[in-house]
Motif scaffolding. Structure first.
Motif, PDB file in Angstrom:
ATOM      1  N   MET A   1       1.028  -1.092  -0.191  1.00  0.00           N
ATOM      2  CA  MET A   1       0.047   0.033   0.074  1.00  0.00           C
ATOM      3  C   MET A   1       0.969   1.288   0.158  1.00  0.00           C
ATOM      4  SD  MET A   1      -2.976   0.936   2.757  1.00  0.00           S
ATOM      5  CE  MET A   1      -3.567  -0.565   2.481  1.00  0.00           C
ATOM      6  N   LYS A   2       0.558   2.422  -0.700  1.00  0.00           N
ATOM      7  CA  LYS A   2       1.340   3.362  -0.956  1.00  0.00           C
ATOM      8  C   LYS A   2       0.594   4.499  -0.316  1.00  0.00           C
ATOM      9  CE  LYS A   2       4.673   2.288  -3.708  1.00  0.00           C
ATOM     10  NZ  LYS A   2       6.202   2.560  -3.231  1.00  0.00           N
ATOM     11  N   TYR A   3       1.336   5.530   0.349  1.00  0.00           N
ATOM     12  CA  TYR A   3       0.835   6.538   1.064  1.00  0.00           C
ATOM     13  C   TYR A   3       1.218   8.033   0.510  1.00  0.00           C
ATOM     14  CZ  TYR A   3       0.529   2.755   4.368  1.00  0.00           C
ATOM     15  OH  TYR A   3       0.131   1.710   4.790  1.00  0.00           O
ATOM     16  N   GLY A   4       1.685   8.110  -0.623  1.00  0.00           N
ATOM     17  CA  GLY A   4       1.969   8.989  -1.347  1.00  0.00           C
ATOM     18  C   GLY A   4       3.606   9.616  -1.534  1.00  0.00           C
ATOM     19  N   HIS A   5       3.865  10.757  -1.817  1.00  0.00           N
ATOM     20  CA  HIS A   5       5.207  11.000  -2.130  1.00  0.00           C
ATOM     21  C   HIS A   5       6.357  10.721  -0.732  1.00  0.00           C
ATOM     22  CE1 HIS A   5       8.385  13.606  -3.741  1.00  0.00           C
ATOM     23  NE2 HIS A   5       8.592  14.226  -2.467  1.00  0.00           N
ATOM     24  N   HIS A   7       5.959   8.154   1.250  1.00  0.00           N
ATOM     25  CA  HIS A   7       5.561   6.692   1.545  1.00  0.00           C
ATOM     26  C   HIS A   7       6.690   6.212   2.560  1.00  0.00           C
ATOM     27  CE1 HIS A   7       4.545   2.543   1.258  1.00  0.00           C
ATOM     28  NE2 HIS A   7       5.610   2.484   1.033  1.00  0.00           N
ATOM     29  N   ASN A   8       8.003   6.194   2.174  1.00  0.00           N
ATOM     30  CA  ASN A   8       8.954   5.362   2.932  1.00  0.00           C
ATOM     31  C   ASN A   8       8.831   6.144   4.381  1.00  0.00           C
ATOM     32  OD1 ASN A   8       9.605   3.797   1.085  1.00  0.00           O
ATOM     33  ND2 ASN A   8      11.151   5.255   0.195  1.00  0.00           N
ATOM     34  N   GLN A   9       8.955   7.370   4.583  1.00  0.00           N
ATOM     35  CA  GLN A   9       8.724   8.011   5.803  1.00  0.00           C
ATOM     36  C   GLN A   9       7.559   7.671   6.963  1.00  0.00           C
ATOM     37  OE1 GLN A   9       9.333  12.080   5.369  1.00  0.00           O
ATOM     38  NE2 GLN A   9      11.175  11.958   4.151  1.00  0.00           N
ATOM     39  N   VAL A  10       6.405   7.380   6.070  1.00  0.00           N
ATOM     40  CA  VAL A  10       5.265   6.795   6.632  1.00  0.00           C
ATOM     41  C   VAL A  10       5.466   5.594   7.144  1.00  0.00           C
ATOM     42  CG1 VAL A  10       2.816   6.544   6.533  1.00  0.00           C
ATOM     43  CG2 VAL A  10       3.600   8.554   5.583  1.00  0.00           C
ATOM     44  N   LYS A  11       6.121   4.857   6.166  1.00  0.00           N
ATOM     45  CA  LYS A  11       6.480   3.463   6.506  1.00  0.00           C
ATOM     46  C   LYS A  11       7.248   3.332   7.889  1.00  0.00           C
ATOM     47  CE  LYS A  11       6.817  -0.925   4.306  1.00  0.00           C
ATOM     48  NZ  LYS A  11       6.904  -1.493   5.678  1.00  0.00           N
ATOM     49  N   GLU A  12       8.210   4.051   7.997  1.00  0.00           N
ATOM     50  CA  GLU A  12       9.202   4.174   9.065  1.00  0.00           C
ATOM     51  C   GLU A  12       8.285   3.910  10.315  1.00  0.00           C
ATOM     52  OE1 GLU A  12      12.809   6.514  11.316  1.00  0.00           O
ATOM     53  OE2 GLU A  12      11.958   7.249   9.450  1.00  0.00           O
ATOM     54  N   VAL A  13       7.269   4.819  10.470  1.00  0.00           N
ATOM     55  CA  VAL A  13       6.437   4.754  11.752  1.00  0.00           C
ATOM     56  C   VAL A  13       5.855   3.409  11.728  1.00  0.00           C
ATOM     57  CG1 VAL A  13       4.699   6.223  12.826  1.00  0.00           C
ATOM     58  CG2 VAL A  13       6.179   7.243  11.319  1.00  0.00           C
ATOM     59  N   ASN A 115      -1.063   9.941  14.073  1.00  0.00           N
ATOM     60  CA  ASN A 115      -0.691  11.231  13.932  1.00  0.00           C
ATOM     61  C   ASN A 115       0.670  11.461  13.407  1.00  0.00           C
ATOM     62  OD1 ASN A 115      -3.521  12.030  14.567  1.00  0.00           O
ATOM     63  ND2 ASN A 115      -2.824  12.688  16.669  1.00  0.00           N
ATOM     64  N   CYS A 116       1.706  10.960  13.845  1.00  0.00           N
ATOM     65  CA  CYS A 116       3.128  11.111  13.469  1.00  0.00           C
ATOM     66  C   CYS A 116       3.041  10.688  11.991  1.00  0.00           C
ATOM     67  CB  CYS A 116       4.008  10.158  14.283  1.00  0.00           C
ATOM     68  SG  CYS A 116       4.208  10.656  15.967  1.00  0.00           S
ATOM     69  N   ALA A 117       2.513   9.548  11.476  1.00  0.00           N
ATOM     70  CA  ALA A 117       2.216   8.809  10.098  1.00  0.00           C
ATOM     71  C   ALA A 117       1.684   9.914   9.133  1.00  0.00           C
ATOM     72  CB  ALA A 117       2.008   7.608  10.167  1.00  0.00           C
ATOM     73  N   ILE A 118       0.627  10.563   9.555  1.00  0.00           N
ATOM     74  CA  ILE A 118      -0.164  11.316   8.776  1.00  0.00           C
ATOM     75  C   ILE A 118       0.485  12.744   8.799  1.00  0.00           C
ATOM     76  CG2 ILE A 118      -2.275  12.933   8.655  1.00  0.00           C
ATOM     77  CD1 ILE A 118      -3.917  10.661   9.965  1.00  0.00           C
ATOM     78  N   ASN A 119       1.231  13.046   9.717  1.00  0.00           N
ATOM     79  CA  ASN A 119       2.224  14.448   9.664  1.00  0.00           C
ATOM     80  C   ASN A 119       3.312  14.114   8.708  1.00  0.00           C
ATOM     81  OD1 ASN A 119       3.273  16.967  10.731  1.00  0.00           O
ATOM     82  ND2 ASN A 119       4.999  15.272  11.319  1.00  0.00           N
ATOM     83  N   ARG A 120       3.742  12.830   8.624  1.00  0.00           N
ATOM     84  CA  ARG A 120       5.052  12.691   7.758  1.00  0.00           C
ATOM     85  C   ARG A 120       4.235  12.496   6.186  1.00  0.00           C
ATOM     86  NH1 ARG A 120       9.631   8.507   9.727  1.00  0.00           N
ATOM     87  NH2 ARG A 120      10.661  10.147  11.095  1.00  0.00           N
ATOM     88  N   VAL A 122       1.928  14.405   5.099  1.00  0.00           N
ATOM     89  CA  VAL A 122       1.709  15.615   4.569  1.00  0.00           C
ATOM     90  C   VAL A 122       2.755  16.410   4.350  1.00  0.00           C
ATOM     91  CG1 VAL A 122       0.253  17.669   5.008  1.00  0.00           C
ATOM     92  CG2 VAL A 122      -0.706  15.542   5.509  1.00  0.00           C
ATOM     93  N   ASN A 123       3.859  16.424   5.579  1.00  0.00           N
ATOM     94  CA  ASN A 123       4.815  17.529   5.557  1.00  0.00           C
ATOM     95  C   ASN A 123       6.195  16.561   5.368  1.00  0.00           C
ATOM     96  OD1 ASN A 123       3.106  19.584   6.614  1.00  0.00           O
ATOM     97  ND2 ASN A 123       3.032  18.397   8.483  1.00  0.00           N
ATOM     98  N   GLY A 124       6.253  15.360   5.245  1.00  0.00           N
ATOM     99  CA  GLY A 124       7.701  14.950   5.015  1.00  0.00           C
ATOM    100  C   GLY A 124       8.226  14.864   6.575  1.00  0.00           C
ATOM    101  N   LYS A 125       9.391  14.631   6.552  1.00  0.00           N
ATOM    102  CA  LYS A 125      10.169  14.482   7.894  1.00  0.00           C
ATOM    103  C   LYS A 125      10.813  15.966   8.333  1.00  0.00           C
ATOM    104  CE  LYS A 125      13.589  11.443   9.853  1.00  0.00           C
ATOM    105  NZ  LYS A 125      14.574  10.279   9.689  1.00  0.00           N
ATOM    106  N   ILE A 126       9.936  16.545   8.886  1.00  0.00           N
ATOM    107  CA  ILE A 126      10.433  18.066   9.282  1.00  0.00           C
ATOM    108  C   ILE A 126      10.711  18.011  10.735  1.00  0.00           C
ATOM    109  CG2 ILE A 126       9.463  19.018   7.149  1.00  0.00           C
ATOM    110  CD1 ILE A 126       7.229  20.212   8.935  1.00  0.00           C
ATOM    111  N   ASP A 127      11.130  19.040  11.220  1.00  0.00           N
ATOM    112  CA  ASP A 127      11.149  19.322  12.880  1.00  0.00           C
ATOM    113  C   ASP A 127       9.796  19.931  13.327  1.00  0.00           C
ATOM    114  OD1 ASP A 127      12.459  19.253  15.174  1.00  0.00           O
ATOM    115  OD2 ASP A 127      13.338  21.228  15.058  1.00  0.00           O
TER     116      ASP A 127
END
Length: 169
Positions: A1-5, A7-13, A115-120, A122-127
């Motif tokens: 399943m893909k989560y968008g642009h 994806h790999n950062q969401v998959k990490e969570v 929420n961490c996954a959804i944040n990623r 939408v925003n990618g991995k940002i501080d």
């Protein structure tokens, strides 16, 4: 399943939620007050209010998540992450398999990771708030409150691998 642009950062969570193994040695002390008392953690998570607006920990997380959703709704259809409605079930199943407690702490962990996954997504991995929240989990802690007048202050986190862990080894 893909989560968008992102994806790999969401998959990490998602992957982290399967084991809850400490995966980082990042120093979280500059933005986190560590506690070792489970009863204090419950107090901070469910009763403690802070700041002029008398926010609870849940209020703060909901306010931060509303900012993520606002950004999501500003995206054009081709930019919006996909399958976000599916990941809550994934986290619920993964956390249920990993934790020994099935109460409101369980629900908070599922909500936090979702929420961490959804944040990623939408925003990618940002501080930001949710990336710091995820760093706390990856370091072996349960984020349970805020110390100070938000946004000034720090997270409060319970060390979860202490004597009475809430996670299976």
């Amino acid at each position: 399943m893909k989560y968008g642009h992102y994806h790999n950062q969401v998959k990490e969570v998602i992957d982290f939620s399967k084991t809850f193994r400490v995966v980082t040695s990042d120093d979280i002390s500059y933005f986190t007050k560590i506690i070792n008392d489970k009863e204090k953690a419950k107090y901070y998570a469910f009763e403690h209010v802070f700041g002029e607006d008398e926010y609870t920990w849940n209020d703060l997380r909901e306010n931060e998540m509303s900012e993520v959703w606002n950004k999501y709704y500003e995206l054009v259809d081709g930019q919006k992450p996909q399958n976000l409605d599916m990941i809550l079930d994934i986290f619920s199943e993964n956390v249920r398999s990993a934790t020994t407690e099935f109460n409101t702490i369980f629900e908070d962990i599922v909500a936090d990771l979702n929420n961490c996954a959804i944040n990623r997504a939408v925003n990618g991995k940002i501080d930001n708030f949710f990336e710091k929240l995820f760093k706390i989990y990856k370091a072996g802690y349960f984020p349970c409150g805020w110390d100070g007048d938000y946004p000034n202050g720090s997270f409060i986190a319970l060390y979860i691998y202490a004597e009475k862990t809430i996670f299976k080894k």
